[in-house]
Design a protein around this motif. Structure first.
Motif, PDB file in Angstrom:
ATOM      1  N   ASP A   9       0.815  -1.187  -0.075  1.00  0.00           N
ATOM      2  CA  ASP A   9      -0.008   0.132  -0.095  1.00  0.00           C
ATOM      3  C   ASP A   9       0.855   1.294   0.089  1.00  0.00           C
ATOM      4  O   ASP A   9       0.828   2.093   0.962  1.00  0.00           O
ATOM      5  CB  ASP A   9      -0.961  -0.012   1.185  1.00  0.00           C
ATOM      6  N   SER A  10       1.844   1.286  -0.835  1.00  0.00           N
ATOM      7  CA  SER A  10       2.531   2.504  -1.358  1.00  0.00           C
ATOM      8  C   SER A  10       1.843   3.313  -2.186  1.00  0.00           C
ATOM      9  O   SER A  10       0.841   2.947  -2.437  1.00  0.00           O
ATOM     10  CB  SER A  10       4.041   2.056  -1.647  1.00  0.00           C
ATOM     11  N   ALA A  11       2.440   4.518  -2.572  1.00  0.00           N
ATOM     12  CA  ALA A  11       1.913   5.397  -3.444  1.00  0.00           C
ATOM     13  C   ALA A  11       1.710   4.784  -4.729  1.00  0.00           C
ATOM     14  O   ALA A  11       0.538   5.289  -5.661  1.00  0.00           O
ATOM     15  CB  ALA A  11       2.897   6.477  -3.487  1.00  0.00           C
ATOM     16  N   VAL A  12       2.315   3.753  -5.028  1.00  0.00           N
ATOM     17  CA  VAL A  12       2.259   3.104  -6.641  1.00  0.00           C
ATOM     18  C   VAL A  12       0.794   2.407  -6.372  1.00  0.00           C
ATOM     19  O   VAL A  12       0.141   2.438  -7.626  1.00  0.00           O
ATOM     20  CB  VAL A  12       3.309   2.121  -6.974  1.00  0.00           C
ATOM     21  N   ALA A  13       0.476   1.976  -5.397  1.00  0.00           N
ATOM     22  CA  ALA A  13      -1.104   1.298  -5.364  1.00  0.00           C
ATOM     23  C   ALA A  13      -2.079   2.283  -5.907  1.00  0.00           C
ATOM     24  O   ALA A  13      -2.975   1.643  -6.735  1.00  0.00           O
ATOM     25  CB  ALA A  13      -1.303   0.914  -4.030  1.00  0.00           C
ATOM     26  N   THR A  14      -2.197   3.372  -5.582  1.00  0.00           N
ATOM     27  CA  THR A  14      -3.224   4.314  -5.746  1.00  0.00           C
ATOM     28  C   THR A  14      -2.876   5.069  -7.284  1.00  0.00           C
ATOM     29  O   THR A  14      -3.882   5.613  -7.903  1.00  0.00           O
ATOM     30  CB  THR A  14      -3.328   5.342  -4.844  1.00  0.00           C
ATOM     31  N   SER A  15      -1.670   5.166  -7.753  1.00  0.00           N
ATOM     32  CA  SER A  15      -1.334   5.805  -8.974  1.00  0.00           C
ATOM     33  C   SER A  15      -1.679   4.679 -10.121  1.00  0.00           C
ATOM     34  O   SER A  15      -1.565   5.047 -11.167  1.00  0.00           O
ATOM     35  CB  SER A  15       0.221   5.962  -8.907  1.00  0.00           C
ATOM     36  N   LEU A  16      -1.946   3.314  -9.831  1.00  0.00           N
ATOM     37  CA  LEU A  16      -2.022   2.269 -10.886  1.00  0.00           C
ATOM     38  C   LEU A  16      -3.541   2.545 -11.262  1.00  0.00           C
ATOM     39  O   LEU A  16      -4.283   3.060 -10.672  1.00  0.00           O
ATOM     40  CB  LEU A  16      -1.874   1.030 -10.444  1.00  0.00           C
ATOM     41  N   VAL A  17      -3.512   2.221 -12.591  1.00  0.00           N
ATOM     42  CA  VAL A  17      -4.951   2.084 -13.089  1.00  0.00           C
ATOM     43  C   VAL A  17      -5.461   0.717 -13.665  1.00  0.00           C
ATOM     44  O   VAL A  17      -4.719   0.516 -14.761  1.00  0.00           O
ATOM     45  CB  VAL A  17      -5.406   3.256 -14.464  1.00  0.00           C
ATOM     46  N   PRO A  18      -6.229  -0.202 -13.204  1.00  0.00           N
ATOM     47  CA  PRO A  18      -6.973   0.127 -12.271  1.00  0.00           C
ATOM     48  C   PRO A  18      -6.336   0.057 -10.615  1.00  0.00           C
ATOM     49  O   PRO A  18      -5.113  -0.532 -10.738  1.00  0.00           O
ATOM     50  CB  PRO A  18      -8.086  -1.170 -11.978  1.00  0.00           C
ATOM     51  N   ALA A  19      -6.902   1.211  -9.827  1.00  0.00           N
ATOM     52  CA  ALA A  19      -6.222   0.868  -8.490  1.00  0.00           C
ATOM     53  C   ALA A  19      -5.900  -0.239  -7.785  1.00  0.00           C
ATOM     54  O   ALA A  19      -6.785  -1.154  -8.165  1.00  0.00           O
ATOM     55  CB  ALA A  19      -7.034   2.032  -7.488  1.00  0.00           C
ATOM     56  N   LEU A  20      -4.783  -0.451  -7.265  1.00  0.00           N
ATOM     57  CA  LEU A  20      -4.621  -1.806  -6.957  1.00  0.00           C
ATOM     58  C   LEU A  20      -4.884  -2.075  -5.658  1.00  0.00           C
ATOM     59  O   LEU A  20      -4.685  -1.286  -4.619  1.00  0.00           O
ATOM     60  CB  LEU A  20      -2.985  -1.720  -6.753  1.00  0.00           C
ATOM     61  N   THR A  21      -5.715  -3.329  -5.306  1.00  0.00           N
ATOM     62  CA  THR A  21      -5.894  -3.937  -4.235  1.00  0.00           C
ATOM     63  C   THR A  21      -4.797  -4.482  -3.782  1.00  0.00           C
ATOM     64  O   THR A  21      -4.154  -4.804  -4.286  1.00  0.00           O
ATOM     65  CB  THR A  21      -7.229  -5.033  -4.532  1.00  0.00           C
ATOM     66  N   THR A  22      -4.555  -4.138  -2.277  1.00  0.00           N
ATOM     67  CA  THR A  22      -3.430  -4.544  -1.727  1.00  0.00           C
ATOM     68  C   THR A  22      -3.291  -4.676  -0.455  1.00  0.00           C
ATOM     69  O   THR A  22      -4.249  -4.581   0.290  1.00  0.00           O
ATOM     70  CB  THR A  22      -2.208  -3.230  -1.983  1.00  0.00           C
ATOM     71  N   VAL A  23      -2.065  -5.523   0.312  1.00  0.00           N
ATOM     72  CA  VAL A  23      -2.268  -5.736   1.855  1.00  0.00           C
ATOM     73  C   VAL A  23      -1.466  -4.404   2.498  1.00  0.00           C
ATOM     74  O   VAL A  23      -0.183  -4.285   1.748  1.00  0.00           O
ATOM     75  CB  VAL A  23      -1.302  -6.800   2.034  1.00  0.00           C
ATOM     76  N   ARG A  24      -1.960  -3.652   2.889  1.00  0.00           N
ATOM     77  CA  ARG A  24      -1.089  -2.706   3.615  1.00  0.00           C
ATOM     78  C   ARG A  24      -0.251  -2.951   4.726  1.00  0.00           C
ATOM     79  O   ARG A  24      -0.938  -3.543   5.674  1.00  0.00           O
ATOM     80  CB  ARG A  24      -2.367  -1.559   4.161  1.00  0.00           C
ATOM     81  N   GLN A  25       1.101  -2.412   4.672  1.00  0.00           N
ATOM     82  CA  GLN A  25       1.943  -2.712   5.750  1.00  0.00           C
ATOM     83  C   GLN A  25       2.228  -1.292   6.241  1.00  0.00           C
ATOM     84  O   GLN A  25       2.532  -0.555   5.658  1.00  0.00           O
ATOM     85  CB  GLN A  25       3.157  -3.567   5.545  1.00  0.00           C
TER      86      GLN A  25
END
Lengths: 337, 337
Positions: free
Chosen positions: B283-299
């Motif tokens: 859940d770094s900045a790249v997760a939200t900058s991706l299209v589609p936004a990346l579902t992820t495990v936040r650490q």
DNA sequence: CTGAAAGCGCTAACAA
DNA sequence: TTGTTAGCGCTTTCAG
């Protein structure tokens, strides 16, 4: 043959005792003096190995008056340091050169709140010299640093003193070329998203933009400051768009800000590269990751890092060196302009 | 009232002379001892100011046996350090805490070629303690460091010793949860792009993936190592795709690798999130900058940094502290899975 | 080629 | 509250 001393590190004294020589001789082999007999050299080496001896740096530096360390000072906050690929390149370049020397490089993040402590550290003789990676005119900090140890600046310092050493890229020319590029493609209504007005790099690129425009008797449609961050670039673009008709083309003073500008442009229904030409500055990884790929002014950051490091090494070694170097920029044509 | 000494920095001796007191008294005021008369204190302060006195750190640390500096050691090459936002977060967290202490933090990039020098620096008593930001099993380097100064590791070290201090995130659980998330959405043909097999974080996330699958009697369609870089992630995805039918979903052990996976997926005509579900990790900045936004495990990297710094400060102060902390992860649902 | 001796600038008992 | 006295571990003349 016993083990290393139980408590604390071995001292030169212990090594000397075990090798059956004097402290001086141990010091000589540690420092690579040639004037040591093979027998003594071997005995000392063995003792060092057995005791796991590592010279104490404080003692060494107190006696020799040098530390064999240099500082890489980053007068930025952590987010900007890690957020902009520019810093990665420059650090890589510096690291390459310092890595081959016998200096160790320690990086200090000297953001506003940490700068007093960092300054004390530096002025207290912890390093033999420093490289300052970027420069804000508000940093009185670096001035106080510069009269304690030799400093090489990345970018022209705000107030250049005759003795200052720095390595810059030709920002003025870069800004001018970028603008000319836009002009050459027939654009007339030009805007710019500038860097911070307290950084020479920002000032110079903007001046280049103005100069190129003035040469053909044009004036800018808009000039907004974007502080070299992505969010700042987006905001600046929004302000430009809010102020009236969209420009035909925009010169953005960093790739990262250009990414922000892309976002803002699309929010307003403009497709970058098609509806509005965009040219960036840096040629960092973000230029190629953008869609459409960003036409930009390449600055040789990695080389800049190398130059700075070599310059500092020259100064520390007392070698003759030029005080300043200005590296050329180059337009990289891609799809956005 | 003359200026500061022409050559070299003022010494405590000069300050003492000018203030008309002994070295000890100067030392006391510099170190904030209360046992100084107001008159003496004032005189010393003035002298310090006039002479621009800054204590010499080498001398101070030689006498006091402490440096008031800690090292942040990065056993990675510069590209990876700057390329992965994970490091930015962790450094920011550490910097926050150290910034409030009276320690200075110096960052050392100890990639393979620089590690010998860095080790000598550290073992020579240049710092009171160290934080090691990431850990490869091949780093014999850190072991040798750890028996010279107190060390706090970021992530579980490869070989945990009873006295080791570290702060980790629950990678096993994170990997398991991510996989379960995919399973819950009906996917059965799962692949994973794992982290390097020489890093506990990579190993644990992969193990979590395998465990979750095993629980429901499934086996992975593919397991490829992507070394935590964007290019590595893309390559891994290509290998997965080349080996046969595309998986329904893939668990990628870092956001950055997921970005690479997106690219590779599209090269093969698959749209991430629609044709192939993708879940990341960080859940770094790249997760939200991706299209589609990346579902992820936040650490919680920033928190992890803070914890590490606090733990080291506790150790250095001789305060009681737990040896280890494991921080929880959390699924952040977006559009890619 | 080697050792003795004198510091480098500071802190930290210990006395006063 | 203050000063005196020893070092901290190393480098560096200077003799020999």
């Amino acid at each position: 043959m016993d083990l290393a001393p139980a408590r604390g590190a071995a001292t030169i004294e212990e090594v000397a005792a075990r090798a059956g020589v004097s402290r001086s001789t141990v010091s000589r082999v540690v420092n690579g003096s040639t004037a040591v007999s093979p027998a003594a050299l071997e005995a000392v080496r063995r003792a060092i190995e057995e005791l796991q001896y590592v010279p104490n740096r404080a003692a060494r530096s107190l006696a020799s008056r040098q530390t064999r360390a240099i500082a890489l000072v980053i007068p930025e906050d952590t987010d900007r340091f890690f957020g902009d690929p520019f810093f990665g390149s420059i650090v890589a370049g510096i690291g390459e050169v310092i890595g081959e020397s016998d200096y160790v490089m320690n990086m200090l993040i000297a953001s506003d709140d940490a700068s007093a402590k960092a300054l004390g550290y530096l002025r207290g003789g912890s390093v033999d010299g420093a490289i300052v990676a970027s420069h804000h005119t508000s940093d009185t900090f670096v001035d106080r640093l510069a009269d304690a140890v030799p400093v090489v600046y990345g970018g022209r310092p705000a107030r250049v003193r005759a003795t200052d050493h720095y390595v810059d890229v030709d920002n003025l020319r870069g800004g001018r070329d970028a603008t000319q590029y836009l002009l050459d493609r027939g654009h007339r209504r030009l805007a710019t998203i500038a860097g911070p007005a307290d950084m020479p790099a920002g000032i110079d690129r903007l001046q280049g933009f103005r100069d190129a425009l003035a040469d053909v008797g044009l004036t800018p449609v808009a000039v907004e400051d974007g502080d070299f961050t992505e969010a700042g670039g987006a905001d600046a673009m929004r302000r430009i768009l809010a102020s009236g008709e969209a420009p035909e083309a925009v010169f953005v003073a960093s790739d990262l800000m250009a990414r922000g500008a892309f976002t803002a442009l699309r929010e307003h229904g403009y497709e970058p590269g098609r509806d509005v030409a965009v040219i960036g500055f840096d040629d960092s990884a973000v230029a190629t990751s953008l869609v459409p790929a960003l036409t930009t002014v390449r600055q040789p950051s990695h080389d800049q890092g190398r130059h700075m490091a070599m310059m500092l090494l020259d100064v520390l070694a007392g070698r003759a060196t030029t005080n300043t170097a200005i590296l050329p920029t180059e337009i990289i044509e891609r799809a956005s302009a």
